[in-house]
Design a protein around this motif. Structure first.
Motif, PDB file in Angstrom:
ATOM      1  N   LYS A 116      -5.997   9.089  13.503  1.00  0.00           N
ATOM      2  CA  LYS A 116      -6.270   8.012  12.554  1.00  0.00           C
ATOM      3  C   LYS A 116      -6.256   6.666  13.286  1.00  0.00           C
ATOM      4  O   LYS A 116      -7.074   5.790  13.027  1.00  0.00           O
ATOM      5  CB  LYS A 116      -5.219   8.024  11.451  1.00  0.00           C
ATOM      6  CG  LYS A 116      -5.795   8.368  10.078  1.00  0.00           C
ATOM      7  CD  LYS A 116      -4.697   8.346   9.032  1.00  0.00           C
ATOM      8  CE  LYS A 116      -5.276   8.257   7.641  1.00  0.00           C
ATOM      9  NZ  LYS A 116      -4.247   8.461   6.613  1.00  0.00           N
ATOM     10  N   ALA A 127      -6.640  -0.401   1.296  1.00  0.00           N
ATOM     11  CA  ALA A 127      -5.625  -0.514   0.245  1.00  0.00           C
ATOM     12  C   ALA A 127      -5.074  -1.943   0.185  1.00  0.00           C
ATOM     13  O   ALA A 127      -4.957  -2.533  -0.898  1.00  0.00           O
ATOM     14  CB  ALA A 127      -4.502   0.498   0.480  1.00  0.00           C
ATOM     15  N   PRO A 157       0.840  -1.197   0.000  1.00  0.00           N
ATOM     16  CA  PRO A 157       0.000   0.000   0.000  1.00  0.00           C
ATOM     17  C   PRO A 157       0.873   1.243   0.000  1.00  0.00           C
ATOM     18  O   PRO A 157       1.902   1.267   0.672  1.00  0.00           O
ATOM     19  CB  PRO A 157      -0.767  -0.104   1.326  1.00  0.00           C
ATOM     20  CG  PRO A 157       0.156  -0.842   2.226  1.00  0.00           C
ATOM     21  CD  PRO A 157       0.959  -1.780   1.348  1.00  0.00           C
ATOM     22  N   VAL A 158       0.490   2.229  -0.775  1.00  0.00           N
ATOM     23  CA  VAL A 158       1.323   3.424  -0.899  1.00  0.00           C
ATOM     24  C   VAL A 158       0.478   4.672  -0.683  1.00  0.00           C
ATOM     25  O   VAL A 158      -0.505   4.893  -1.384  1.00  0.00           O
ATOM     26  CB  VAL A 158       1.961   3.494  -2.309  1.00  0.00           C
ATOM     27  CG1 VAL A 158       2.708   4.818  -2.489  1.00  0.00           C
ATOM     28  CG2 VAL A 158       2.894   2.330  -2.528  1.00  0.00           C
ATOM     29  N   LYS A 209       1.850   6.389  21.063  1.00  0.00           N
ATOM     30  CA  LYS A 209       1.578   5.249  20.189  1.00  0.00           C
ATOM     31  C   LYS A 209       1.796   3.940  20.955  1.00  0.00           C
ATOM     32  O   LYS A 209       1.042   2.986  20.806  1.00  0.00           O
ATOM     33  CB  LYS A 209       2.486   5.303  18.971  1.00  0.00           C
ATOM     34  CG  LYS A 209       1.707   5.386  17.656  1.00  0.00           C
ATOM     35  CD  LYS A 209       2.641   5.461  16.477  1.00  0.00           C
ATOM     36  CE  LYS A 209       1.880   5.317  15.179  1.00  0.00           C
ATOM     37  NZ  LYS A 209       2.719   5.586  14.013  1.00  0.00           N
ATOM     38  N   GLY A 256      -7.624   4.634   3.036  1.00  0.00           N
ATOM     39  CA  GLY A 256      -7.001   4.076   4.235  1.00  0.00           C
ATOM     40  C   GLY A 256      -6.259   2.789   3.930  1.00  0.00           C
ATOM     41  O   GLY A 256      -6.586   2.064   2.994  1.00  0.00           O
ATOM     42  N   LYS A 257      -5.248   2.523   4.756  1.00  0.00           N
ATOM     43  CA  LYS A 257      -4.365   1.389   4.513  1.00  0.00           C
ATOM     44  C   LYS A 257      -5.097   0.043   4.513  1.00  0.00           C
ATOM     45  O   LYS A 257      -4.816  -0.823   3.696  1.00  0.00           O
ATOM     46  CB  LYS A 257      -3.274   1.372   5.586  1.00  0.00           C
ATOM     47  CG  LYS A 257      -2.335   0.224   5.449  1.00  0.00           C
ATOM     48  CD  LYS A 257      -1.346   0.128   6.597  1.00  0.00           C
ATOM     49  CE  LYS A 257      -0.453  -1.065   6.369  1.00  0.00           C
ATOM     50  NZ  LYS A 257       0.461  -1.314   7.491  1.00  0.00           N
ATOM     51  N   ASP A 263       4.706  -3.046   3.861  1.00  0.00           N
ATOM     52  CA  ASP A 263       4.661  -1.580   3.760  1.00  0.00           C
ATOM     53  C   ASP A 263       5.713  -1.075   2.784  1.00  0.00           C
ATOM     54  O   ASP A 263       6.800  -1.647   2.686  1.00  0.00           O
ATOM     55  CB  ASP A 263       4.933  -0.931   5.130  1.00  0.00           C
ATOM     56  CG  ASP A 263       3.727  -1.024   6.044  1.00  0.00           C
ATOM     57  OD1 ASP A 263       2.697  -1.571   5.608  1.00  0.00           O
ATOM     58  OD2 ASP A 263       3.830  -0.552   7.190  1.00  0.00           O
ATOM     59  N   ALA A 264       5.388   0.021   2.110  1.00  0.00           N
ATOM     60  CA  ALA A 264       6.312   0.581   1.131  1.00  0.00           C
ATOM     61  C   ALA A 264       7.317   1.531   1.767  1.00  0.00           C
ATOM     62  O   ALA A 264       8.193   2.055   1.090  1.00  0.00           O
ATOM     63  CB  ALA A 264       5.537   1.315   0.043  1.00  0.00           C
ATOM     64  N   ASP A 265       7.211   1.773   3.070  1.00  0.00           N
ATOM     65  CA  ASP A 265       8.087   2.780   3.688  1.00  0.00           C
ATOM     66  C   ASP A 265       9.377   2.168   4.231  1.00  0.00           C
ATOM     67  O   ASP A 265      10.096   2.799   4.984  1.00  0.00           O
ATOM     68  CB  ASP A 265       7.340   3.534   4.783  1.00  0.00           C
ATOM     69  CG  ASP A 265       6.855   2.608   5.898  1.00  0.00           C
ATOM     70  OD1 ASP A 265       7.147   1.398   5.835  1.00  0.00           O
ATOM     71  OD2 ASP A 265       6.193   3.099   6.822  1.00  0.00           O
TER      72      ASP A 265
HETATM   73  N1  UDP Z   1      -0.750   3.833   3.909  1.00  0.00           N
HETATM   74  C1  UDP Z   1      -1.828   3.785   3.011  1.00  0.00           C
HETATM   75  N2  UDP Z   1      -2.924   4.572   3.239  1.00  0.00           N
HETATM   76  C2  UDP Z   1      -3.016   5.416   4.321  1.00  0.00           C
HETATM   77  C3  UDP Z   1      -1.920   5.428   5.234  1.00  0.00           C
HETATM   78  C4  UDP Z   1      -0.815   4.639   4.997  1.00  0.00           C
HETATM   79  O1  UDP Z   1      -1.780   3.045   2.033  1.00  0.00           O
HETATM   80  O2  UDP Z   1      -4.026   6.099   4.459  1.00  0.00           O
HETATM   81  C5  UDP Z   1       0.459   3.005   3.651  1.00  0.00           C
HETATM   82  C6  UDP Z   1       1.779   3.727   3.722  1.00  0.00           C
HETATM   83  O3  UDP Z   1       2.148   4.258   2.465  1.00  0.00           O
HETATM   84  C7  UDP Z   1       2.740   2.642   4.167  1.00  0.00           C
HETATM   85  C8  UDP Z   1       1.865   1.761   5.046  1.00  0.00           C
HETATM   86  O4  UDP Z   1       0.514   2.028   4.683  1.00  0.00           O
HETATM   87  O5  UDP Z   1       3.222   1.871   3.073  1.00  0.00           O
HETATM   88  C9  UDP Z   1       2.091   2.037   6.528  1.00  0.00           C
HETATM   89  O6  UDP Z   1       1.784   3.381   6.823  1.00  0.00           O
HETATM   90  P1  UDP Z   1       2.528   4.212   7.958  1.00  0.00           P
HETATM   91  O7  UDP Z   1       3.998   4.077   7.814  1.00  0.00           O
HETATM   92  O8  UDP Z   1       1.951   5.582   7.911  1.00  0.00           O
HETATM   93  O9  UDP Z   1       2.007   3.480   9.266  1.00  0.00           O
HETATM   94  P2  UDP Z   1       2.839   2.819  10.472  1.00  0.00           P
HETATM   95  O10 UDP Z   1       4.174   2.382   9.937  1.00  0.00           O
HETATM   96  O11 UDP Z   1       2.933   3.868  11.490  1.00  0.00           O
HETATM   97  O12 UDP Z   1       1.979   1.668  10.873  1.00  0.00           O
END
Ligand code: UDP
Ligand code: MG
Length: 317
Positions: A211, A77, A9-10, A132, A73-74, A94-96
């Motif tokens: 969120k 996605a 998801p991106v 968190k 939302g993730k 995750d893409a991050d």
């Molecule tokens: N993401 C998404 N939609 C959203 C929020 C986040 O697709 O509305 C994706 C984001 O690009 C990433 C993954 O979900 O690849 C995790 O998001 P984030 O790093 O914000 O969350 P965390 O790591 O804090 O769980």
């Protein structure tokens, strides 16, 4: 040759997309005995993420771009990614770059050894705030007490699903969902892989406090009927207490003339009567809530997401 779908998801990851893809490609090269398709679900990004993904689609046949019409939302996605995948198994990541890509061979290994679901469990998350952390501990405490299923703390969305799990998952229709909880609900044979989450490379975590709170609330509501029944319980309690008190005062004051009961004024008696009636109203609300719960379970039927377009080099030809 078995096909494995990588689902990512991106949302506003313009700086991470190509880095992620490079790291991923390097790892996938070590697994020549499998074919891979890589599905990016662009969740209504408003930066250049879409262009970055399109570049990859143009130069690689196995990259697919599912673009939403807005941010859904993730959870949604990932769901769209699962709906759109063709693999014998899929891996969501995750893409991050917070989910260690180098563990993919381990996920596949556990799958080949008989697991239907392989769950990535986070040991630590570098750079996570106290709110968190505390929030997530509280969330799991509450949900495991009130929900119909057990949710493992720190189990992430970094998961592998076998095709049989994907097919069952695709039957869920609710759009207010927590994907990993639904997967847990499905059961199947599961295995766990523990990892240390890395720091986010670029950009901000888009899951902020609100969120996450919204996600937590919607999980409570979709996994448990307790919030709905609360009014009923509260009403029963209030009716019981005020009913007993009213009964005691009524008998004491007018029949037995006990000194304590006689100290209550008319206004106080009226107050007790009103509280009693409020209790009855709340009980009725609780009863109505039960009916709403049934309706709620039946009617959730809105399309979960809207796709603007799907692009893929082969399909576009
Ligand atoms: N993401 C998404 N939609 C959203 C929020 C986040 O697709 O509305 C994706 C984001 O690009 C990433 C993954 O979900 O690849 C995790 O998001 P984030 O790093 O914000 O969350 P965390 O790591 O804090 O769980
Ligand atoms: Mg992240």
């Amino acid at each position: 040759m078995k096909l494995i779908s990588i689902i990512s998801p991106v949302y506003n990851e313009e700086k991470n997309v190509s880095l992620f893809f490079d790291e991923l490609s390097a790892i996938l090269l070590q697994l020549p005995e499998y074919a891979f398709e890589i599905i990016f679900v662009n969740d209504g990004s408003n930066d250049a993420s879409g262009d970055e993904i399109e570049k990859l689609v143009k130069s690689h046949e196995n990259v697919k771009h599912v673009e939403f019409s807005r941010n859904f939302g993730k959870e949604i996605a990932i769901t769209a990614g699962i709906h759109n995948c063709n693999g014998d198994a899929c891996i969501m990541i995750d893409a991050d770059l917070q989910h260690p890509i180098e563990l993919i061979p381990e996920f596949i290994n556990k799958w080949e050894n008989g697991a239907d679901v392989v769950v990535g469990v986070r040991k630590t998350n570098s750079g996570e705030g106290i709110i968190k952390k505390v929030g997530s501990i509280l969330f799991y405490k509450i949900i495991n007490n009130i929900a119909e299923i057990q949710v493992l703390p720190n189990a992430t969305d970094y998961r592998l699903l076998d095709r049989c799990v994907i097919n069952e998952f695709n039957r869920f229709t609710e759009s207010s969902r927590m994907t990993r909880a639904l997967i847990d609900w499905l059961g199947f044979r599961r295995e766990y892989i523990y990892f240390h989450a890395r720091k986010r490379l670029h950009g901000e975590a888009s899951y902020n406090f609100w969120k996450l709170l919204k996600l937590a609330l919607s999980s409570f509501i979709s996994l448990s009927l307790l919030p709905l029944k609360l009014a009923g319980y509260l009403g029963t309690l209030i009716t019981l207490i005020s009913g007993l008190a009213g009964f005691y005062i009524l008998l004491g004051k007018y029949f037995f003339h006990t000194p304590f009961a006689s100290t209550f004024s008319d206004a106080e008696n009226l107050a007790i009567l009103i509280v009693f009636l409020v209790g009855i109203i709340l009980m009725s609300v609780g009863l109505i809530a039960l009916y709403i719960a049934n309706i709620h379970a039946e009617v959730i039927n809105r399309p979960m997401y809207v796709v603007r377009k799907v692009s893929n080099k082969i399909e576009n030809k």
